[in-house]
Design a protein around this motif. Structure first.
Motif, short mmCIF file in Angstrom:
data_model
loop_
_atom_site.label_atom_id
_atom_site.label_comp_id
_atom_site.label_asym_id
_atom_site.label_seq_id
_atom_site.Cartn_x
_atom_site.Cartn_y
_atom_site.Cartn_z
N ASN A 176 -24.68 83.22 -36.56
CA ASN A 176 -23.57 82.42 -36.04
C ASN A 176 -22.28 82.61 -36.83
O ASN A 176 -21.29 81.95 -36.55
CB ASN A 176 -23.94 80.93 -36.03
N ASN A 177 -22.29 83.44 -37.84
CA ASN A 177 -21.10 83.65 -38.66
C ASN A 177 -20.23 84.73 -38.03
O ASN A 177 -20.37 85.90 -38.34
CB ASN A 177 -21.49 84.04 -40.09
N LYS A 178 -19.32 84.32 -37.18
CA LYS A 178 -18.56 85.27 -36.38
C LYS A 178 -17.46 85.97 -37.15
O LYS A 178 -16.78 86.83 -36.61
CB LYS A 178 -18.02 84.56 -35.14
N VAL A 179 -17.28 85.61 -38.42
CA VAL A 179 -16.35 86.37 -39.24
C VAL A 179 -16.78 87.83 -39.28
O VAL A 179 -15.97 88.75 -39.35
CB VAL A 179 -16.30 85.79 -40.68
N PHE A 180 -18.09 88.06 -39.20
CA PHE A 180 -18.61 89.40 -39.32
C PHE A 180 -18.31 90.27 -38.11
O PHE A 180 -18.62 91.45 -38.09
CB PHE A 180 -20.11 89.36 -39.63
N LEU A 181 -17.71 89.68 -37.07
CA LEU A 181 -17.18 90.50 -35.99
C LEU A 181 -16.11 91.44 -36.52
O LEU A 181 -15.85 92.50 -35.97
CB LEU A 181 -16.57 89.61 -34.90
N PHE A 182 -15.48 91.03 -37.62
CA PHE A 182 -14.37 91.78 -38.19
C PHE A 182 -14.74 92.44 -39.52
O PHE A 182 -13.87 92.94 -40.22
CB PHE A 182 -13.17 90.84 -38.40
N GLY A 183 -16.01 92.40 -39.90
CA GLY A 183 -16.44 92.98 -41.16
C GLY A 183 -16.51 91.94 -42.26
O GLY A 183 -15.87 90.89 -42.19
N ASN A 184 -17.30 92.24 -43.26
CA ASN A 184 -17.51 91.30 -44.36
C ASN A 184 -16.25 91.18 -45.21
O ASN A 184 -15.48 92.11 -45.35
CB ASN A 184 -18.68 91.79 -45.22
N GLY A 185 -16.08 90.01 -45.82
CA GLY A 185 -14.94 89.78 -46.69
C GLY A 185 -14.64 88.31 -46.84
O GLY A 185 -15.21 87.45 -46.18
N PHE A 186 -13.72 88.02 -47.74
CA PHE A 186 -13.29 86.65 -48.05
C PHE A 186 -12.10 86.29 -47.18
O PHE A 186 -11.07 86.96 -47.21
CB PHE A 186 -12.94 86.58 -49.54
N VAL A 187 -12.25 85.25 -46.37
CA VAL A 187 -11.19 84.84 -45.44
C VAL A 187 -10.73 83.42 -45.78
O VAL A 187 -11.36 82.44 -45.40
CB VAL A 187 -11.67 84.88 -43.98
N PRO A 188 -9.62 83.25 -46.51
CA PRO A 188 -9.09 81.93 -46.82
C PRO A 188 -8.19 81.44 -45.67
O PRO A 188 -6.96 81.40 -45.78
CB PRO A 188 -8.29 82.17 -48.10
N TYR A 189 -8.81 81.05 -44.58
CA TYR A 189 -8.12 80.77 -43.32
C TYR A 189 -6.82 79.99 -43.48
O TYR A 189 -5.73 80.48 -43.13
CB TYR A 189 -9.05 79.98 -42.38
N ASP A 190 -6.91 78.76 -43.97
CA ASP A 190 -5.74 77.87 -44.00
C ASP A 190 -4.66 78.38 -44.94
O ASP A 190 -3.47 78.10 -44.72
CB ASP A 190 -6.17 76.47 -44.44
N ALA A 191 -5.05 79.10 -45.97
CA ALA A 191 -4.07 79.56 -46.96
C ALA A 191 -3.02 80.49 -46.36
O ALA A 191 -1.90 80.58 -46.87
CB ALA A 191 -4.80 80.26 -48.11
N PHE A 192 -3.36 81.19 -45.28
CA PHE A 192 -2.38 82.08 -44.65
C PHE A 192 -1.19 81.28 -44.11
O PHE A 192 -0.04 81.68 -44.28
CB PHE A 192 -3.03 82.87 -43.51
N ALA A 193 -1.47 80.16 -43.45
CA ALA A 193 -0.38 79.34 -42.90
C ALA A 193 0.46 78.74 -44.03
O ALA A 193 1.69 78.67 -43.93
CB ALA A 193 -0.96 78.23 -42.02
N VAL A 194 -0.20 78.29 -45.10
CA VAL A 194 0.53 77.71 -46.23
C VAL A 194 1.39 78.78 -46.90
O VAL A 194 2.57 78.54 -47.21
CB VAL A 194 -0.45 77.09 -47.24
#
Length: 277
Positions: free
Chosen positions: A193-211
């Motif tokens: 269920n971890n759909k981040v892996f649709l784009f490959g493994n890695g660290f995704v700090p989602y909210d930090a991009f908007a900040v």
């Protein structure tokens, strides 16, 4: 602010940042709690006493506080929305002129390629409260900048970068390391269920991009200015953000949808943010 919608104000405030409790659920439908991503307390379920911070919550409701603070600092407030958008939708219903008084609005949420992480075509924040997302993108006519789910995943960082961030000898870094230690959201192993892996493994700090985009706009190296609208109907399409590059919707207020990021600058901003002794 805390609640279903988490927001940060950037304005001429003092060093003390008040915390306000917001909406408990979406505008329409039942309140659905998701506890597997960041734990039952939102902080990874690792704190000995996660109730302590609740003593900092102000009595004033978040929506009323937001309206008041924006009106007291017209043209100076950058609003950053990092969750479902019920509070913003309620605020514009109470004060329709609120968007015109903002400096700008930054949102982490939505999608631009029809890929979803909650539904087949819908991102979590927008799908959890599609009606609120629709209201915000239609009625907040201020300069609006959107960090979509696919954007954050496609601009992921390495796990080595994550290790460097959280292993800094500061209290902030140690705190982040602790609350992410058992989070499913920070798992490095592929899960069904971890759909981040649709784009490959890695660290995704989602909210930090908007900040980061709000703090320094140059960290975003490519953006698309276009009409956007949230679908509120349909079994598969509900909650999906439609990117209308040709503006067939004939909208006057166009959003800036982030496309690419200066990852070196972004990682340095993250590192600096955790350098609190």
């Amino acid at each position: 602010m805390v609640g279903q919608s988490q927001m940060t104000f950037t304005a001429a405030f003092s060093s003390y940042i008040p915390v306000f409790k917001g909406s408990a659920g979406p505008l329409i439908g039942p309140v659905t709690g998701f506890k597997d991503h960041f734990g039952t307390d939102g902080l990874g379920d690792v704190l000995e006493n996660s109730e302590v911070w609740k003593g900092q919550i102000q009595k004033e409701h978040a929506v009323h506080a937001m309206i008041r603070l924006v009106n007291e600092n017209q043209g100076e407030v950058s609003l950053i929305a990092l969750g479902p958008l019920a509070n913003l939708a309620l605020a514009v219903r109470l004060d329709p002129s609120l968007p015109q008084k903002l400096k700008d609005l930054y949102i982490m949420g939505g999608n631009m390629e029809g890929k979803g992480n909650l539904t087949p075509s819908g991102e979590f924040n927008f799908s959890m409260d599609a009606e609120s997302a629709y209201v915000v993108l239609e009625e907040y006519t201020c300069s609006t900048h959107i960090a979509t789910w696919e954007f954050t995943c496609r601009n992921k960082l390495s796990w080595d970068c994550f290790e460097e961030l959280v292993n800094q000898d500061t209290s902030a870094a140690r705190f982040i390391k602790m609350i992410t230690s058992k989070c499913w959201a920070y798992s490095r192993e592929p899960h069904i269920n971890n759909k981040v892996f649709l784009f490959g493994n890695g660290f995704v700090p989602y909210d930090a991009f908007a900040v980061a985009a709000c703090v320094d706009s140059s960290v975003i190296t490519e953006r698309l200015q276009c009409a956007v609208r949230v679908e509120v109907q349909g079994q598969l399409g509900r909650g999906m953000m439609v990117v209308d590059a040709a503006n067939t919707l004939k909208k006057g207020n166009l959003a800036f949808v982030m496309r690419t990021c200066d990852l070196k600058k972004f990682s340095l901003m993250l590192k600096a943010a955790l350098q609190i002794a």
